[in-house]
Structures are given as C-alpha cells and as structure tokens.
Design an enzyme around this catalytic site. Structure first.
Site, mmCIF file in Angstrom:
data_model
loop_
_atom_site.group_PDB
_atom_site.id
_atom_site.type_symbol
_atom_site.label_atom_id
_atom_site.label_comp_id
_atom_site.label_asym_id
_atom_site.label_seq_id
_atom_site.Cartn_x
_atom_site.Cartn_y
_atom_site.Cartn_z
ATOM 1 N N ASN A 208 0.837 -1.201 0.000
ATOM 2 C CA ASN A 208 0.000 0.000 0.000
ATOM 3 C C ASN A 208 0.871 1.250 0.000
ATOM 4 O OD1 ASN A 208 -2.550 -1.255 0.070
ATOM 5 N ND2 ASN A 208 -2.313 -1.675 2.246
ATOM 6 N N CYS B 49 -5.883 -7.344 -3.222
ATOM 7 C CA CYS B 49 -6.317 -6.877 -1.917
ATOM 8 C C CYS B 49 -7.454 -7.759 -1.431
ATOM 9 C CB CYS B 49 -6.777 -5.422 -2.005
ATOM 10 S SG CYS B 49 -7.354 -4.741 -0.441
ATOM 11 N N HIS B 50 -7.437 -8.112 -0.137
ATOM 12 C CA HIS B 50 -8.443 -9.025 0.390
ATOM 13 C C HIS B 50 -9.632 -8.317 1.030
ATOM 14 C CE1 HIS B 50 -5.884 -9.107 4.339
ATOM 15 N NE2 HIS B 50 -6.597 -8.016 4.238
ATOM 16 N N HIS C 269 -9.584 0.027 -1.435
ATOM 17 C CA HIS C 269 -9.989 0.439 -0.091
ATOM 18 C C HIS C 269 -11.174 1.397 -0.082
ATOM 19 C CE1 HIS C 269 -5.725 -0.686 1.534
ATOM 20 N NE2 HIS C 269 -6.533 -1.729 1.462
#
Length: 459
Positions: A155, A177-178, A214
């Site tokens: 990130n 990304c999880h 995000h």
C-alpha cells in the site's frame, strides 16, 4: 511467456523478509500440489530474508506439504528477478518511525487516521516515498524479466500499481487486496442468518465490484437466485445501531476488526454496499463524519490502530521468527483464504478464476473513470491473461465521493516523480479527511520526517 512446467516456476519475492505475509504465501504454496519451483527472497534486511529461507525450506520439507519449493535468499534484487516467471512485491516503504509521523503527526491538527496507508495525510506522504521505489522496480523488471507477471500487495495499492505502469506501460502487473473478501463474508453471514442455511461460502456470493482500492463498492450482489441488495437493506436496518460482527465490549484499540456500522451507514446514504473494511472506508470520507476523534470512531464500532501497537506486534513476530528458525516452533499448514496462489495457478493455465483486482482503467471497465486511473473491479484470470470485467458506471452520488481521490491519484504520482511540493499542498487541500485542517507547516514537517526516503530532488 509459456509455462511448460508449472512445477519448475521461478518466483522473485521482493520484500522476502516479511514477518507475516511471506508466511501466508509459503503456507498456501505448500498446500498447492500442482505448483513448485524456486523462490528467491530479496529484502533490504538480508537477515530477515535469510530467516525466511530457513523457514520456507522447513515448510516445504514437511511431509504434508504437497507443493515443493526451494527458497533461496539473495543479496541483489537483480539476482531475484533473473529469469522470474512471477514477481511478488510486498514491502514496507520506510520504517515505523516514518509511519509514526504519517499517522500521528496530523493529530496535532485534529486529523485522525485509522490506518494511514492509502488516503488522508498518511497515505499521501507514504506514497511520496513509495512511488520512486516502484519506479525503480518497474525499470528493473523491464530490463531483466519483462514478461513476468507482477503481483503487488504493497500500500498505497493504487499508486504502487500506477507507478509500475507509468514507468513500464507494457508491464504485466496487477494489485491484490483481500478487503472485498471481508464484505463477501459479511454477505454470506447475512444469508445464513436470513435464510437459515449453513453451507454458504464466500465464493458463493457473486458481486459486481467497482471503485478504488480500499474505497470499493458492490452495486450488485447475489446468492443463487436471491438478490442480496434487497436483503441487505433489511439487514442494515436491523443492525444499524448495534452493528454486526466482532461485537466485543473488551475489544482493545489495537484491534483491526469492526462491527460494520460504517458500511451500514454508507448503504443508507448512497444505496451501494461499501466493500472495504470500515477502518479504510472512514479515511476516504470527510473527517467530521467517522474520524472526528478517537471517541467518534469508537462510537461507529472501529478503532485507530496506533503505530506503537504495530511496533509491539513486530517484536512478537520477530520472536516467533527466531523460534521458527531454531525449530522450537513449526508452522501449521492450513489455507489462509487469500487468492494469490489461485491466481498464479490460473495464469499458469491450470484453472480459471474470477477475482477482484487493481488494474489501469484502459478498457473502461468503470465507464466514468479516466482511463489512466487504477480501478478495482473483477477480472477473469486464465492462461497468461488477466482480463478486467466491465463493471459499469459508478452512480453519480458515489462518484462525487470518488472524484477527489481519483484526482489525487494522478496528482500525488506527479508530485512524487517531479518532487513538486505545490502538488503535495494541493493534494492535502483536496483530500476529504484533512480538508480544512492541514497547513503548510504540517506538510513540511511530515516531509521532513520522511526526507531520508525521498529522492534528492526534495532537498
């Protein structure tokens, strides 16, 4: 690239001294019987890479490990990249000292951050020291292994991927990304509760993903023949006040979990399912909503993760590494739930997968995003190919939330590459979290605290 022998792959792991993510990667590889080969671990902390060489080879030697890999720590990044089929990037840009400034210095201006690695002041400053590193990585990959698939876990995700493509437009890179997985898990829990069924897996929840890393959203979600968007409305109404999930009155401030109240509030206000964790979502919104102060955050059911806690957590991980290297402790082989290895399998032609991914919006997978924006959508992974799926347009009310972050994605990239402090001032001024609370003194002090990781042009 042709993967003729999927049990003789070469993987370069940049950040191979990782104390957490590398173990996840090693364990998942050990459980995959169709893959094997050599993993070269490169890290500026060579001792950490050496430790992971021992740990990785011990994992691979376990009788229950069906995937066999040889781990080798290397001292030069060029050696790691030589002949690589895949490149994994998972680094910490800077140290916890710089992160402490990123996250906590803005508090003197009344700016609070729950993560500080993507949006807000922390995300901006972290990006300034990260982008030059990724610019360097991309140029090396172009020179040494231009056909390798590059998987980024660092990130700020969007700007890391954008920096790679900016330096090497033909790079075969994507960001994983999880966060979306957690939103699918929440929907699976909702289905179990509402319909009284037990066997609902995250993978059974089909969603349309669109947004920024995000700050990702679902505008469609289903399970079998059930429209989960309709079901979610009643679910959020029921749990809006109490929250749903890790509801623990003793939860310490260090905890990464939440009760999803930010998600529920965003759904009420915007009509889409916010698909990242509450701690990340809050940082993309104006600071007077969810992050006015630590008490406000706690009232919404999430917490600020302090850098002091991260430092203490690292100490524990270092102690565990010592035990794993010495043999006092062994790794338990169990799936992590991450999809990185599954995506490698798909790129090798062993399966076909649909998963969320961060890629340039070149194919207009999000119709009202600029083409150079790094967008997060679903994509189809198959033999030597990643093809983003058309996600449609972001609704205008949500697009208003996205626009300052889309503009700052480009602005911060240019600021980092040109060492342009005026663009940094502008990024702070337009960032919703810090808008109206930041000033040039705060920005200059934050830059000063990270100066040793910035290019000479900033001096």
């Amino acid at each position: 690239m042709k993967f003729k022998d999927c049990k003789n792959l070469k993987i370069a792991y940049i950040g191979g001294g990782s104390r957490a993510w590398a173990r996840v990667f090693m364990t998942d590889l050990a459980l995959e019987e169709e893959l094997g080969g050599e993993i070269r671990l490169y890290d500026i902390d060579s001792q950490a890479a050496n430790d992971n060489e021992v740990i990785g080879n011990n994992i691979s030697a376990m009788p229950e490990a069906s995937g066999k890999w040889k781990y080798k720590a290397v001292k030069r990044i060029e050696k790691a990249l030589d002949g690589a089929d895949f490149v994994i990037i998972s680094i910490l840009p800077g140290t916890f000292e710089e992160m402490h400034s990123d996250v906590h210095l803005p508090e003197r201006n009344g700016i609070y951050q729950s993560v500080g690695d993507t949006a807000g002041p922390g995300g901006i400053i972290r990006a300034l020291r990260t982008i030059p590193i990724f610019n360097y990585f991309a140029k090396l990959i172009k020179q040494i292994c231009p056909e390798a698939w590059v998987i980024n876990y660092t990130n700020p995700m969007s700007l890391c991927v954008r920096a790679l493509y900016n330096a090497f437009p033909k790079i075969k890179a994507f960001g994983c990304c999880h966060e979306v997985f957690g939103a699918q898990e929440l929907l699976a829990s909702m289905v179990k509760l509402r319909l009284g069924v037990d066997d609902v897996q995250r993978s059974d929840i089909h969603v349309n993903v669109l947004g920024l890393n995000h700050f990702t959203w679902f505008d469609k979600a289903s399970w079998k023949n059930y429209d989960l968007m309709k079901m979610y409305k009643g679910f959020t109404d029921e749990f809006y006040e109490s929250g749903f999930g890790n509801d623990d009155s003793e939860m310490p401030a260090k905890c990464f979990t939440s009760v999803n109240r930010v998600k529920f509030d965003l759904f009420r206000n915007y009509g889409l399912i916010a698909a990242a964790g509450d701690r990340h979502l809050a940082e993309f919104m104006p600071g007077n909503i969810y992050l006015k102060n630590p008490e406000t955050a706690e009232s919404w059911g999430f917490y600020l993760t302090t850098v002091d806690w991260r430092i203490e957590d690292l100490k524990q991980k270092l102690e565990r590494s010592k035990r794993l290297v010495s043999g006092e402790e062994s790794v338990t082989l169990k799936p992590s739930g991450e999809e990185g290895i599954l995506l490698i399998k798909a790129l090798c032609g062993l399966t076909r997968v649909v998963s969320n991914v961060n890629l340039p919006n070149r194919n207009r997978q999000i119709g009202n995003f600029p083409k150079d924006t790094i967008a997060e959508t679903n994509a189809v992974f198959s033999y030597n190919d990643v093809r983003p799926l058309y996600a449609g347009n972001v609704p205008e009310n949500v697009m208003k939330l996205m626009k300052p972050h889309i503009k700052n994605q480009k602005r911060v990239l240019c600021a980092a590459l040109d060492c342009d402090i005026k663009k940094v001032y502008k990024a702070f001024k337009t960032d919703p979290l810090s808008k109206g609370k930041s000033n040039e003194k705060l920005i200059n002090d934050m830059l000063k605290n990270t100066m040793k990781f910035l290019p000479e042009g900033w001096i």
